[in-house]
Motif scaffolding. Structure first.
Motif, PDB file in Angstrom:
ATOM      1  N   THR A  73      28.737 -13.341   1.664  1.00  9.87           N
ATOM      2  CA  THR A  73      29.782 -14.070   0.952  1.00  9.87           C
ATOM      3  C   THR A  73      30.348 -13.201  -0.166  1.00  9.87           C
ATOM      4  OG1 THR A  73      28.709 -16.188   1.417  1.00  9.87           O
ATOM      5  CG2 THR A  73      30.351 -16.154  -0.346  1.00  9.87           C
TER       6      THR A  73
ATOM      7  N   ARG B  58      24.066 -14.360   6.161  1.00 13.00           N
ATOM      8  CA  ARG B  58      25.308 -14.831   5.566  1.00 13.00           C
ATOM      9  C   ARG B  58      25.763 -13.837   4.503  1.00 13.00           C
ATOM     10  NH1 ARG B  58      24.603 -18.418   0.938  1.00 13.00           N
ATOM     11  NH2 ARG B  58      24.338 -16.282   0.226  1.00 13.00           N
TER      12      ARG B  58
ATOM     13  N   THR C 204      33.176 -16.165   3.527  1.00 12.15           N
ATOM     14  CA  THR C 204      31.892 -15.869   4.143  1.00 12.15           C
ATOM     15  C   THR C 204      32.070 -15.308   5.545  1.00 12.15           C
ATOM     16  OG1 THR C 204      30.697 -17.570   2.886  1.00 12.15           O
ATOM     17  CG2 THR C 204      29.717 -16.871   4.960  1.00 12.15           C
TER      18      THR C 204
END
Length: 248
Positions: free
Chosen positions: A71, A69, A81
């Protein structure tokens, strides 16, 4: 555009890269980055901070896949994200990188991979922890900045370059700095073309800052290098797209 993208594995979070550099590396190694909406890339161009972490991993019989992930904290206080899928399920076993806008797209892509459902898998929580934002401190070179502006505008070949009013304003600049701009890739560039974008920021005597955007490229009939200068980044990036489309 001439961005030194790398195709190495995921970069650890403690890397001292800027948010823009994290974005450039992700876009450079992802095989499908051209599918991301232009508006998404445009929003990420001005990110203030970055956080990345491993979300899940799946390993079986020499095959693997990981999801990460990424972000970014945006200037308006919101967060955006992107999800990265890394796997070695293609012939040859080399790691492939893909990027997706949401978790549903990520799950669909993950489901297509030839990994057995009973392979070991683990999921990790993904709290977002942005590093404290550093105080912005621009460093300017005091070396005859007015002459630097004059030479920059003189070598620009585009008819819509900034005119005499801007040249007069920058003639008394007390400092300048040059940085290469990364971010939104040029979507229609064929192999062999070279694009580079630079911001020339000038410090005026009243403390104000004025920027010019220099586009260098080889999207010319004979492949020679050409310099264009624009008053805004958006105008420079739009010109990049136009030049690439004319020769692709």
């Amino acid at each position: 555009m001439s961005v030194p993208y790398e195709t190495a594995a995921y970069e650890p979070r403690e890397s001292p890269q800027s948010p823009e550099e994290h974005l450039a590396r992700l876009l450079g190694r992802a095989l499908n980055s051209f599918e991301l909406p232009d508006e998404t890339i445009r929003r990420l161009d001005c990110a203030l901070a970055y956080d990345g972490s491993l979300r899940s991993a799946h390993h079986s019989a020499g095959l693997h896949r990981e999801t990460y992930r990424h972000t970014w904290l945006l200037a308006d206080g919101s967060a955006l994200t992107l999800w990265e899928l890394v796997h070695n399920t293609v012939p040859g076993g080399e790691s492939q990188h893909e990027v997706y806008l949401d978790e549903e797209e990520l799950r669909t892509a993950t489901g297509r991979l030839p990994l057995p459902p009973d392979a070991p898998d683990f999921e990790l929580p993904v709290p977002v922890r942005f590093a404290p934002l550093p105080e912005t401190r621009h460093t300017y070179a005091p070396d005859d900045s007015g002459d630097h502006a004059r030479r920059l505008l003189r070598r620009a070949e585009n008819a819509d370059r900034p005119g005499a009013e801007v040249a007069a304003l920058l003639a008394e600049a007390s400092g300048h700095r040059i940085t290469q701009a990364f971010g939104r890739p040029c979507r229609s560039v064929r192999a062999g073309l070279c694009f580079s974008l630079y911001e020339h920021a000038f410090l005026l005597s009243n403390g104000a800052e004025v920027s010019l955007w220099e586009l260098e490229h080889t999207a010319t009939p004979d492949g020679r290098h050409m310099c264009e200068v624009y008053a805004t980044e958006d105008a420079a990036r739009d010109a990049m797209e136009r030049r690439a489309a004319q020769v692709s």
